[in-house]
Write a protein that holds these residues in place. Structure first.
Motif, PDB file in Angstrom:
ATOM      1  N   PRO A 197      -8.376  -3.458  -9.796  1.00 52.31           N
ATOM      2  CA  PRO A 197      -8.017  -4.507  -8.831  1.00 52.31           C
ATOM      3  C   PRO A 197      -8.615  -4.322  -7.432  1.00 52.31           C
ATOM      4  CG  PRO A 197      -6.109  -3.145  -9.421  1.00 52.31           C
ATOM      5  CD  PRO A 197      -7.200  -2.755 -10.327  1.00 52.31           C
ATOM      6  N   PHE A 198      -8.781  -5.449  -6.767  1.00 50.22           N
ATOM      7  CA  PHE A 198      -9.152  -5.488  -5.346  1.00 50.22           C
ATOM      8  C   PHE A 198      -7.944  -6.077  -4.635  1.00 50.22           C
ATOM      9  CE2 PHE A 198     -11.026  -7.766  -1.686  1.00 50.22           C
ATOM     10  CZ  PHE A 198     -11.784  -6.760  -1.115  1.00 50.22           C
ATOM     11  N   VAL A 199      -7.278  -5.286  -3.839  1.00 49.95           N
ATOM     12  CA  VAL A 199      -6.018  -5.726  -3.249  1.00 49.95           C
ATOM     13  C   VAL A 199      -6.191  -5.901  -1.742  1.00 49.95           C
ATOM     14  CG1 VAL A 199      -3.605  -5.135  -2.879  1.00 49.95           C
ATOM     15  CG2 VAL A 199      -4.722  -4.530  -5.033  1.00 49.95           C
ATOM     16  N   VAL A 200      -5.865  -7.092  -1.266  1.00 51.53           N
ATOM     17  CA  VAL A 200      -6.050  -7.394   0.151  1.00 51.53           C
ATOM     18  C   VAL A 200      -4.709  -7.378   0.861  1.00 51.53           C
ATOM     19  CG1 VAL A 200      -6.893  -9.104   1.808  1.00 51.53           C
ATOM     20  CG2 VAL A 200      -7.914  -8.968  -0.468  1.00 51.53           C
ATOM     21  N   GLY A 240      -8.252   1.070  -8.079  1.00 46.06           N
ATOM     22  CA  GLY A 240      -9.156   0.039  -7.567  1.00 46.06           C
ATOM     23  C   GLY A 240      -9.453   0.216  -6.083  1.00 46.06           C
ATOM     24  N   THR A 241      -9.492  -0.905  -5.386  1.00 50.25           N
ATOM     25  CA  THR A 241      -9.899  -0.907  -3.985  1.00 50.25           C
ATOM     26  C   THR A 241      -8.831  -1.590  -3.134  1.00 50.25           C
ATOM     27  OG1 THR A 241     -12.197  -1.046  -4.682  1.00 50.25           O
ATOM     28  CG2 THR A 241     -11.741  -1.613  -2.399  1.00 50.25           C
ATOM     29  N   LEU A 242      -8.501  -0.967  -2.020  1.00 51.04           N
ATOM     30  CA  LEU A 242      -7.518  -1.534  -1.100  1.00 51.04           C
ATOM     31  C   LEU A 242      -8.253  -2.020   0.142  1.00 51.04           C
ATOM     32  CD1 LEU A 242      -4.452  -1.846  -0.328  1.00 51.04           C
ATOM     33  CD2 LEU A 242      -4.685   0.369   0.803  1.00 51.04           C
ATOM     34  N   PHE A 243      -8.094  -3.303   0.458  1.00 50.57           N
ATOM     35  CA  PHE A 243      -8.760  -3.841   1.645  1.00 50.57           C
ATOM     36  C   PHE A 243      -7.736  -4.086   2.747  1.00 50.57           C
ATOM     37  CE2 PHE A 243     -10.688  -7.751   3.796  1.00 50.57           C
ATOM     38  CZ  PHE A 243     -11.449  -6.985   4.666  1.00 50.57           C
ATOM     39  N   LEU A 244      -7.804  -3.284   3.798  1.00 48.71           N
ATOM     40  CA  LEU A 244      -6.874  -3.408   4.919  1.00 48.71           C
ATOM     41  C   LEU A 244      -7.537  -4.255   6.000  1.00 48.71           C
ATOM     42  CD1 LEU A 244      -5.911   0.367   5.118  1.00 48.71           C
ATOM     43  CD2 LEU A 244      -4.378  -1.490   4.412  1.00 48.71           C
ATOM     44  N   ASP A 245      -7.163  -5.520   6.035  1.00 54.73           N
ATOM     45  CA  ASP A 245      -7.788  -6.422   7.004  1.00 54.73           C
ATOM     46  C   ASP A 245      -7.041  -6.334   8.328  1.00 54.73           C
ATOM     47  OD1 ASP A 245      -9.659  -8.181   7.836  1.00 54.73           O
ATOM     48  OD2 ASP A 245      -8.991  -9.870   6.609  1.00 54.73           O
ATOM     49  N   GLU A 246      -7.765  -6.514   9.423  1.00 54.91           N
ATOM     50  CA  GLU A 246      -7.192  -6.432  10.775  1.00 54.91           C
ATOM     51  C   GLU A 246      -6.392  -5.155  10.961  1.00 54.91           C
ATOM     52  OE1 GLU A 246      -5.775  -9.961  12.496  1.00 54.91           O
ATOM     53  OE2 GLU A 246      -6.763 -11.252  11.035  1.00 54.91           O
ATOM     54  N   VAL A 247      -7.028  -4.058  10.636  1.00 58.13           N
ATOM     55  CA  VAL A 247      -6.353  -2.769  10.660  1.00 58.13           C
ATOM     56  C   VAL A 247      -5.998  -2.358  12.099  1.00 58.13           C
ATOM     57  CG1 VAL A 247      -8.401  -1.278  10.837  1.00 58.13           C
ATOM     58  CG2 VAL A 247      -6.417  -0.531   9.489  1.00 58.13           C
ATOM     59  N   GLY A 248      -6.658  -2.962  13.063  1.00 57.83           N
ATOM     60  CA  GLY A 248      -6.374  -2.659  14.469  1.00 57.83           C
ATOM     61  C   GLY A 248      -4.976  -3.098  14.898  1.00 57.83           C
ATOM     62  N   GLU A 249      -4.337  -3.925  14.081  1.00 56.50           N
ATOM     63  CA  GLU A 249      -3.014  -4.442  14.435  1.00 56.50           C
ATOM     64  C   GLU A 249      -1.883  -3.522  13.970  1.00 56.50           C
ATOM     65  OE1 GLU A 249      -2.845  -7.240  16.252  1.00 56.50           O
ATOM     66  OE2 GLU A 249      -5.049  -7.194  16.189  1.00 56.50           O
ATOM     67  N   LEU A 250      -2.200  -2.447  13.290  1.00 56.04           N
ATOM     68  CA  LEU A 250      -1.144  -1.565  12.770  1.00 56.04           C
ATOM     69  C   LEU A 250      -0.369  -0.898  13.896  1.00 56.04           C
ATOM     70  CD1 LEU A 250      -2.627   0.471   9.763  1.00 56.04           C
ATOM     71  CD2 LEU A 250      -0.853  -1.293   9.696  1.00 56.04           C
ATOM     72  N   SER A 251       0.961  -0.810  13.727  1.00 53.04           N
ATOM     73  CA  SER A 251       1.797  -0.144  14.734  1.00 53.04           C
ATOM     74  C   SER A 251       1.571   1.369  14.651  1.00 53.04           C
ATOM     75  CB  SER A 251       3.262  -0.454  14.446  1.00 53.04           C
ATOM     76  OG  SER A 251       3.641   0.221  13.259  1.00 53.04           O
ATOM     77  N   PRO A 252       1.927   2.099  15.730  1.00 51.33           N
ATOM     78  CA  PRO A 252       1.751   3.556  15.728  1.00 51.33           C
ATOM     79  C   PRO A 252       2.433   4.236  14.537  1.00 51.33           C
ATOM     80  CG  PRO A 252       2.304   2.794  17.921  1.00 51.33           C
ATOM     81  CD  PRO A 252       2.389   1.600  17.031  1.00 51.33           C
ATOM     82  N   THR A 253       3.630   3.794  14.185  1.00 49.50           N
ATOM     83  CA  THR A 253       4.341   4.422  13.062  1.00 49.50           C
ATOM     84  C   THR A 253       3.555   4.239  11.762  1.00 49.50           C
ATOM     85  OG1 THR A 253       6.172   3.248  14.089  1.00 49.50           O
ATOM     86  CG2 THR A 253       6.692   4.682  12.219  1.00 49.50           C
ATOM     87  N   LEU A 254       3.114   3.031  11.532  1.00 48.32           N
ATOM     88  CA  LEU A 254       2.387   2.774  10.289  1.00 48.32           C
ATOM     89  C   LEU A 254       1.024   3.461  10.292  1.00 48.32           C
ATOM     90  CD1 LEU A 254       3.328  -0.880   9.360  1.00 48.32           C
ATOM     91  CD2 LEU A 254       4.161   1.266   8.396  1.00 48.32           C
ATOM     92  N   GLN A 255       0.453   3.624  11.473  1.00 47.32           N
ATOM     93  CA  GLN A 255      -0.813   4.358  11.552  1.00 47.32           C
ATOM     94  C   GLN A 255      -0.626   5.781  11.021  1.00 47.32           C
ATOM     95  OE1 GLN A 255      -2.885   4.167  15.355  1.00 47.32           O
ATOM     96  NE2 GLN A 255      -2.282   2.036  15.632  1.00 47.32           N
TER      97      GLN A 255
END
Ligand SMILES: Nc1ncnc2c1ncn2[C@@H]1O[C@H](COP(=O)(O)OP(=O)(O)OP(=O)(O)O)[C@@H](O)[C@H]1O
Ligand SMILES: [Mg+2]
Length: 450
Positions: A197-200, A240-255
């Motif tokens: 899978p390709f997961v967005v 498969g492949t994980l596509f993290l779009d707009e990764v710059g929006e991640l909060s510090p905790t999730l980072q």
């Protein structure tokens, strides 16, 4: 330039006879054995060759001829070889065709017939070569649905091909609409994980409180409303492949949590105690400046380097040499044929407007303008107004510099006056001229205060 023909024949009489008969239409090269024939094929690239199967040193058999045929085809797969055999050697001729020869002839050679066969062979060869060139051009122009002949995009395609076969995390950066998601999918499809899978997941589109469970999943009862256990997107990308779009929006905790996953390939569902091993390739994309984010403490440096083992930077459309008209034409063809409208091309002013526009929305903006144009256009030509780029040029066309300058000044002042509801002081301030100067200009250009 005449078409190039090679005659391979050890019988000198026959050789000269053919040469005389054909020299008017073709540039003729001659060879009397296998080695000299190969030399000509290498150096002169004839399009068609006439080959006598019985060559020295074994004139009475066909071995030399067959060997010559094989080597010639190895050297130039498109060369058309016409076999000449003795009358009682038909089976040789058929075998030669089986091995790649184009046609055959039995001695004695009838020149008129030979001429017709030659003509067909040259014609076919030309078609084949043209077809090959076209294929090559097309495959170069488009890569996994991405168009672009500019050196900038060719470089991107090369990089994508290289990283696709690895498992390295890739960070794709570029302005809005430059094709980041398309590039991510290209990496996925060119890679070894394409059956998986390709997961967005769009990190910017989901509120932080939901994003964590969306990414990592949750156990039953982990929080109010968590009635059942749910797997997250990371787990869904197992293998498969994980596509993290707009990764710059991640909060510090999730980072921090994402970093842990990248380092150890393990996650914990929200409210879960068990560690789950996940093998997935990570591709991330952003249109924000992560380096500035790092300087300002909004984005973790260690995460940046984990995500961006390879960084692919998509150039803005305005910087891609030659791509604007190319993409515009291809997209116009595509949408016009989808809508079954007979729109064939851009008017010259429309093309110029396309090229001078700065494309803040990049390829997506170009797509939208062309979709619109297909709906709007009345005739076979797309004009500047159809793409909503009625260039400011159009109305100056055919005027002198002085007239053009005045027309521009008039527009500018009228716009400012309208915006400021006829208030001269405000308009003068906006245009950065004194009030008397503005009055003077209005008088000269014939502008009424209203
Ligand atoms: N090189 C290209 N050739 C053809 N179409 C393209 C190309 N690049 C982008 N597109 C098209 O432009 C649109 C935007 O592409 P995409 O969604 O990949 O951009 P993006 O960089 O992810 O945009 P955003 O920053 O807004 O998320 C899509 O419809 C895509 O098909
Ligand atoms: Mg995108």
């Amino acid at each position: 330039m005449k078409p190039r023909l090679l005659i391979i024949e050890d019988d000198e009489n026959l050789r000269t006879q053919m040469k005389w008969a054909l020299a008017q239409d073709y540039e003729i090269f001659m060879a009397e054995d296998r080695l000299s024939a190969l030399k000509v094929v290498k150096e002169e690239r004839p399009t068609v060759a006439i080959l006598d199967l019985g060559l020295p040193p074994r004139q009475d058999e066909a071995v030399e001829g067959f060997s010559a045929l094989a080597h010639m085809l190895e050297e130039d797969a498109l060369i058309k070889v016409i076999i000449i055999t003795g009358h009682d050697e038909r089976e040789y001729a058929l075998q030669a065709i089986n091995e790649g020869a184009y046609d055959f002839f039995c001695k004695p050679v009838q020149i008129d017939e030979l001429k017709i066969v030659l003509h067909r062979a040259f014609y076919l060869s030309q078609l084949e070569r043209e077809h090959g060139e076209l294929q090559q051009l097309l495959s170069k122009e488009s890569f996994e649905g991405m168009l672009g002949t500019s050196p900038q995009m060719q470089e991107v395609f090369t990089l994508i091909r290289k990283v696709a076969t690895t498992n390295a995390p890739v960070l794709i950066v570029g302005e809005n609409g430059t094709g980041k998601e398309l590039a991510a999918r290209a990496i996925y499809r060119q890679g070894a994980r394409k059956e998986h899978p390709f997961v967005v997941i769009n990190c910017g589109a989901i509120p932080e409180t939901l994003l964590e469970s969306e990414l990592f999943g949750h156990e039953k009862g982990a929080f109010t409303g968590a009635h059942i256990q749910r797997k997250g997107r990371i787990e869904a990308a197992q293998g498969g492949t994980l596509f993290l779009d707009e990764v710059g929006e991640l909060s510090p905790t999730l980072q921090v949590k994402l970093l842990r996953f990248l380092q150890e390939h393990r996650i914990e569902r929200v409210g879960g105690r068990e560690e789950i091993f996940v093998d997935s390739r990570v591709i991330a994309a952003t249109n924000t400046d992560l380096e500035q984010g790092m300087r300002e403490g909004r984005f973790r440096e260690d995460l940046y380097y984990r995500l961006g083992v390879v960084v692919i930077s998509l150039p803005p459309l305005r910087d891609r040499e030659g791509d604007i008209p190319h993409l515009a034409k291809v997209l116009l063809q595509r949408y016009a044929s989808e809508s079954k409208k007979k729109i064939t091309a851009f008017a010259p002013q429309a093309l110029r407007a396309l090229e001078t526009h700065s494309w803040p929305g990049n390829v997506r903006e170009l797509e939208n303008r062309i979709k619109r144009a297909v709906i709007m256009a009345d005739g076979p030509l797309v004009g500047p107004a159809d793409i909503e780029l009625a260039s400011s040029y159009a109305k100056y066309e055919g005027r002198s510099l002085k007239e053009a300058r005045e027309a521009l000044e008039r527009d500018f002042i009228q716009r400012s006056l309208a915006k400021n509801k006829g208030n001269i002081t405000k308009a003068a301030a906006e245009l950065n001229v004194s009030r008397p100067t503005l009055y003077e200009l209005m008088e000269k250009l014939g502008i009424d205060k209203k």
